[in-house]
Enzyme design. Structure first.
Site, PDB file in Angstrom:
ATOM      1  CB  CYS A   2     -32.150 -41.182  19.319  1.00 33.18           C
ATOM      2  SG  CYS A   2     -30.493 -40.875  19.881  1.00 33.18           S
ATOM      3  NE  ARG A  27     -37.809 -38.659  19.496  1.00 28.28           N
ATOM      4  CZ  ARG A  27     -38.586 -39.240  20.376  1.00 28.28           C
ATOM      5  NH1 ARG A  27     -39.878 -39.014  20.356  1.00 28.28           N
ATOM      6  NH2 ARG A  27     -38.099 -40.067  21.284  1.00 28.28           N
ATOM      7  CD1 TRP A  72     -30.015 -33.964  20.473  1.00 27.13           C
ATOM      8  CD2 TRP A  72     -29.446 -35.065  22.328  1.00 27.13           C
ATOM      9  NE1 TRP A  72     -29.798 -33.045  21.465  1.00 27.13           N
ATOM     10  CE2 TRP A  72     -29.453 -33.685  22.616  1.00 27.13           C
ATOM     11  CE3 TRP A  72     -29.123 -35.952  23.358  1.00 27.13           C
ATOM     12  CZ2 TRP A  72     -29.144 -33.178  23.865  1.00 27.13           C
ATOM     13  CZ3 TRP A  72     -28.814 -35.436  24.604  1.00 27.13           C
ATOM     14  CH2 TRP A  72     -28.830 -34.057  24.843  1.00 27.13           C
ATOM     15  CG  ASN A  98     -34.588 -43.194  21.909  1.00 23.94           C
ATOM     16  OD1 ASN A  98     -33.773 -42.594  22.614  1.00 23.94           O
ATOM     17  ND2 ASN A  98     -35.877 -42.915  21.901  1.00 23.94           N
ATOM     18  N   GLY A  99     -31.715 -44.442  23.500  1.00 24.91           N
ATOM     19  CA  GLY A  99     -31.508 -44.783  24.916  1.00 24.91           C
ATOM     20  C   GLY A  99     -30.025 -44.914  25.212  1.00 24.91           C
ATOM     21  CD  GLU A 459     -41.047 -21.382  31.083  1.00 25.49           C
ATOM     22  OE1 GLU A 459     -40.275 -22.028  31.806  1.00 25.49           O
ATOM     23  OE2 GLU A 459     -41.377 -21.763  29.944  1.00 25.49           O
ATOM     24  CE  LYS A 463     -39.539 -21.503  27.225  1.00 26.12           C
ATOM     25  NZ  LYS A 463     -40.325 -22.627  27.569  1.00 26.12           N
ATOM     26  CD  GLU A 466     -35.761 -23.999  25.746  1.00 27.84           C
ATOM     27  OE1 GLU A 466     -36.550 -23.173  26.253  1.00 27.84           O
ATOM     28  OE2 GLU A 466     -36.067 -25.173  25.544  1.00 27.84           O
ATOM     29  CG  HIS A 482     -28.898 -10.181  49.606  1.00 29.54           C
ATOM     30  ND1 HIS A 482     -28.498  -9.664  50.816  1.00 29.54           N
ATOM     31  CD2 HIS A 482     -30.232  -9.963  49.538  1.00 29.54           C
ATOM     32  CE1 HIS A 482     -29.546  -9.182  51.459  1.00 29.54           C
ATOM     33  NE2 HIS A 482     -30.619  -9.353  50.700  1.00 29.54           N
ATOM     34  CE  LYS A 582     -41.767 -30.244  22.705  1.00 28.29           C
ATOM     35  NZ  LYS A 582     -41.881 -28.958  23.409  1.00 28.29           N
TER      36      LYS A 582
HETATM   37  C1  F6R Z   1     -38.083 -25.543  27.920  1.00 24.16           C
HETATM   38  C2  F6R Z   1     -38.412 -26.937  27.716  1.00 24.16           C
HETATM   39  C3  F6R Z   1     -37.808 -27.941  28.628  1.00 24.16           C
HETATM   40  C4  F6R Z   1     -38.876 -28.959  29.071  1.00 24.16           C
HETATM   41  C5  F6R Z   1     -38.233 -30.065  29.916  1.00 24.16           C
HETATM   42  C6  F6R Z   1     -39.256 -31.059  30.419  1.00 24.16           C
HETATM   43  O1  F6R Z   1     -38.685 -24.741  26.946  1.00 24.16           O
HETATM   44  O2  F6R Z   1     -39.146 -27.280  26.839  1.00 24.16           O
HETATM   45  O3  F6R Z   1     -37.218 -27.330  29.726  1.00 24.16           O
HETATM   46  O4  F6R Z   1     -39.847 -28.275  29.794  1.00 24.16           O
HETATM   47  O5  F6R Z   1     -37.275 -30.742  29.163  1.00 24.16           O
HETATM   48  O6  F6R Z   1     -39.914 -31.704  29.375  1.00 24.16           O
HETATM   49  P1  F6R Z   1     -41.269 -32.476  29.621  1.00 24.16           P
HETATM   50  O7  F6R Z   1     -42.288 -31.461  29.999  1.00 24.16           O
HETATM   51  O8  F6R Z   1     -41.571 -33.156  28.328  1.00 24.16           O
HETATM   52  O9  F6R Z   1     -41.017 -33.430  30.744  1.00 24.16           O
END
Ligand code: F6R
Length: 587
Positions: A2, A27, A72, A98-99, A459, A463, A466, A482, A582
């Site tokens: 949020c 966000r 959110w 927010n929270g 990673e 990506k 996601e 395995h 985000k």
């Molecule tokens: C993946 C991504 C998330 C963040 C994770 C941690 O592309 O962006 O997996 O890496 O939510 O976020 P931070 O780094 O802000 O703690």
């Protein structure tokens, strides 16, 4: 997660709130809303979907006081009723939050017994309901009493249906910032919403009363607190999408300048406290991509310093049987510095050891405050939900950190390595269009690698899943036989990351086992493909030369671009993947 904006302005506060909400879109959100004051009345307008839909509904008439929100959903389904602002039953107060209010059920039951009617399924409504019930004439007392009643994480803004041009706010654990000038006063979850100038960061337990040209802060006993604006809004080009179609693509291209900035910042830092650390083992903690950078950092500690180290997901750190002593060095990595799980993990670790290092992109963040030593990752603002340049900067910062601990000579060499790497990135142009075409309509994609390459595979898989919504899984190459081979069917794409000459053959063996069962192979390696690779692989991609420990930064770049292109081909918005936020400010 949020986002909150509150504005008091002489001209048009509603428009400024809408502009602020647009800046908070990164966000992640599913609905949005605004409340503006007109003739002592609180007018609430809400909409599902993007800010554009909300903007269409907001009348053009001007108001001097407005609050807005991007939601959110956590408590209650995604619907207009549950979107914020939320009014108290008597319509005296409107609140954006927010929270998570952890004791909301208890408060709801209690108030319902007293005859209060709730109209949403949200935890936030407990805030507006309590404000509506608490009958202190002084709104600050009303809010202070409310803060004694609610438990959990929150940042909220509230407006009252009176003739005063003021907004109230309070916070615990979730971030909230305040900007005050003679022309415009603002509150926001991210200072990115503010005009240029100094601003305040609210601390836990503080209450704010904001007017135009005037801001007052109070503690929970309603005593006024003296505070100076201690932060400065820095304009960053990342706010502007420039010639790019999406922030994600822009941010991939910003990796190289960000690495240069990181190297310069490390040269200018006072690293004496870091060098004095005394520790016998290391825990590196983060979430998602930050956890993957921790896995790479963990290899650096083992390979360079020969120290017992472990990378852990922050959400597991507190609940597993993590053994910490006074001599444990804990390193917390986070782009935003506001990830609730990472903050909770750092709070947990602080009770056992003073050796806490925080590596973050936001030096005034909640996480940064918990660090004995705070190191920048210097990525610049990252708007796209999927982390790209911040991930690469985290890996490079961990490299610089480990080399600082090794020796002065190695530190200077590491700085020069990062500089050289950034130059390599400038020239590392890779056309991934054909590759993306092959992957775009796959049902699932597999990634394999060994050691550092396995982390790149993880990673890369994160990506791609996601932003493409394809089921992607990464495995250590040796694990295929395995159990995983059972999933390999004809034409399933398998992306092989094999950038380390010593273990190259081993990875190849696993890849070929998968090929014999029908997999289509794609290769990322450190040297130009050999003749047999060209035969076995659909596509081979070789990386430019660089120090082996920094190769993961080069290797992830094509996978980031691949994810971006696949996302677009599937008609998704790579900047805002569904169901993700985000800044993950709730556990
Ligand atoms: C993946 C991504 C998330 C963040 C994770 C941690 O592309 O962006 O997996 O890496 O939510 O976020 P931070 O780094 O802000 O703690």
């Amino acid at each position: 997660m949020c986002g909150i904006v509150g504005v008091i302005e002489k001209e048009n506060a509603t428009e400024k709130v809408l502009q602020g909400l647009e800046k908070l879109q990164y966000r992640g959100y599913d609905s949005a809303g605004i409340c503006f004051k007109s003739e002592e009345k609180l007018n609430v307008i809400k909409s599902l979907g993007t800010i554009d839909f909300l903007r269409e509904k907001v009348p053009k008439n001007k108001s001097n006081v407005a609050i807005g929100h991007t939601r959110w959903a956590t408590h209650g389904k995604v619907c207009e009723t549950n979107a914020h602002p939320i009014l108290s039953e008597n319509k005296n107060w409107a609140v954006v939050h927010n929270g998570i209010i952890e004791n909301y059920k208890y408060i709801c039951d209690d108030l319902q017994e007293k005859g209060v009617h709730f109209s949403t399924q949200t935890d936030t409504e407990t805030i507006s309901a309590l404000l509506g019930q608490n009958n202190f004439l002084n709104p600050i007392k009303n809010i202070a009493f409310l803060m004694q009643q609610i438990k959990g994480s929150y940042a909220f803004c509230a407006v009252k249906n009176d003739d005063k041009q003021q907004i109230f706010a309070a916070k615990n654990k979730s971030p909230l910032y305040v900007f005050c000038s003679p022309y415009i006063s603002m509150l926001a979850s991210d200072p990115i919403c503010f005009p240029k100038g100094e601003y305040f960061k609210m601390e836990d337990g503080e209450i704010c009363k904001l007017q135009i040209g005037k801001v007052e802060f109070f503690d929970c006993k309603c005593q006024q607190i003296k505070k100076q604006p201690n932060l400065e809004q820095q304009f960053d080009a990342a706010e502007d999408i420039g010639q790019f179609d999406h922030y994600m693509l822009k941010e991939i291209y910003q990796t190289s300048p960000a690495l240069r900035r990181l190297a310069i910042n490390f040269l200018n830092l006072d690293l004496s406290a870091l060098k004095k650390l005394s520790f016998d083992k290391v825990k590196l903690v983060g979430c998602g991509s930050a956890y993957h950078s921790c896995m790479i950092g963990c290899e650096y500690f083992k390979k360079v310093l020969k120290v017992d180290s472990e990378a852990l997901q922050a959400s597991e750190f507190r609940y597993g049987s993590t053994l910490l002593t006074k001599k444990t060095l804990c390193i917390f990595v986070s782009q935003s510095g506001e990830t609730a799980d990472t903050i909770a993990a750092a709070e947990f670790a602080s009770k056992k050891t003073k050796n806490i290092v925080v590596l973050t992109n936001v030096l005034h963040s909640t996480l940064a405050k918990l660090g004995k030593i705070i190191l920048p990752i210097s990525a610049g603002v990252e708007m796209a939900v999927a982390s790209t340049k911040a991930y690469s900067c985290q890996v490079a910062a961990l490299y610089l950190l480990v080399m600082t601990l090794k020796s002065e000579k190695m530190f200077y060499k590491a700085v020069s390595d990062v500089f050289l790497l950034s130059k390599k990135l400038d020239k590392f142009y890779i056309n991934m269009a054909e590759f993306a075409q092959e992957i775009s309509f796959a049902q699932s994609v597999f990634f394999i690698g060994k050691g550092l390459d396995y982390v790149t595979a993880m990673e890369g898989a994160l990506k791609l899943k996601e932003i493409s919504y394809i089921n992607c899984n990464a495995y250590p190459a040796g694990e295929l036989k395995h159990g995983i081979l059972t999933l390999i069917e004809k034409d399933v794409p398998l992306i092989v990351v094999a950038t380390q000459p010593k273990i190259y053959e081993k990875t190849m063996n696993s890849a070929l086992e998968a090929k014999s069962r029908g997999a289509k192979l794609f290769l990322i390696s450190a040297s130009p493909p050999k003749a047999f690779e060209l035969e076995d692989f659909e596509m081979c991609l070789s990386l430019p030369k660089c120090p082996p420990l920094l190769r993961p930064i080069l290797a992830i770049l094509p996978l980031q671009k691949l994810s971006y292109l696949v996302s677009i081909q599937r008609g998704n918005n790579p900047d805002m993947p569904r169901n993700l936020a985000k800044s993950v400010t709730v556990e």
